[in-house]
Design a protein around this motif. Structure first.
Motif: not given
Length: 157
Positions: A84-106
């Motif tokens: 889910n591209a709107e997943e809010k948890r941090n994901i550790n993949f390929a040696g990097k931590i990826f974060h959710y980036k809010p673009t608006g209120t919800n």
């Protein structure tokens, strides 16, 4: 034996026999699992990038990914991630931590979805990575089961 008993036993037997056929599904993995999975068995990864509100994503989940031949091909030859591209948890993949980036209120998008789609995120997107996490195939849009099977067969050869 009473007629009702025969019907009941037949129904039970039928449901047991069909459960193995009708209810098989794609084995879903998490990004964090892939490194260990690759150590034991090198396979390409399929990442299905979707959102909860995307009708084409839901259609693919309910048709393409329910096709028995697709299920067998993916489970035998690939690691699958339903992401889910709107997943809010941090994901550790390929040696990097990826974060959710809010673009608006919800609203917002996960950095990993942007990275995998090379900042051209549309839904659904299908990404296939080799065991070194390099993109070897990318398709943005709906795929029928026959189209996906053709793609999977070409990649396996």
């Amino acid at each position: 034996m009473k007629f009702c008993d025969v019907i009941f036993k037949s129904a039970i037997l039928g449901s047991v026999l069909l459960s193995g056929i009708c209810f098989s599904q794609i084995k879903n993995h998490q990004f964090e699992e892939l490194e260990n999975l690759q150590k034991s068995h090198n396979q390409n990864d399929i990442i299905f990038i979707k959102t909860d509100w995307c009708d084409y994503c839901k259609a693919m989940e309910n048709t393409t990914f329910k096709n028995q031949k697709v299920i067998e091909a993916i489970n035998q030859n690939f690691y699958f991630i339903n992401f889910n591209a709107e997943e809010k948890r941090n994901i550790n993949f390929a040696g990097k931590i990826f974060h959710y980036k809010p673009t608006g209120t919800n609203t917002g998008i996960h950095e990993l979805a942007e990275t995998l789609t090379q900042d051209k995120t549309t839904y659904p997107s299908l990404i296939i990575l080799n065991p070194q996490n390099e993109i070897i195939f990318q398709y943005n849009g709906y795929l029928r089961s026959s189209e996906l099977l053709d793609i999977l067969n070409k990649i396996e050869k």
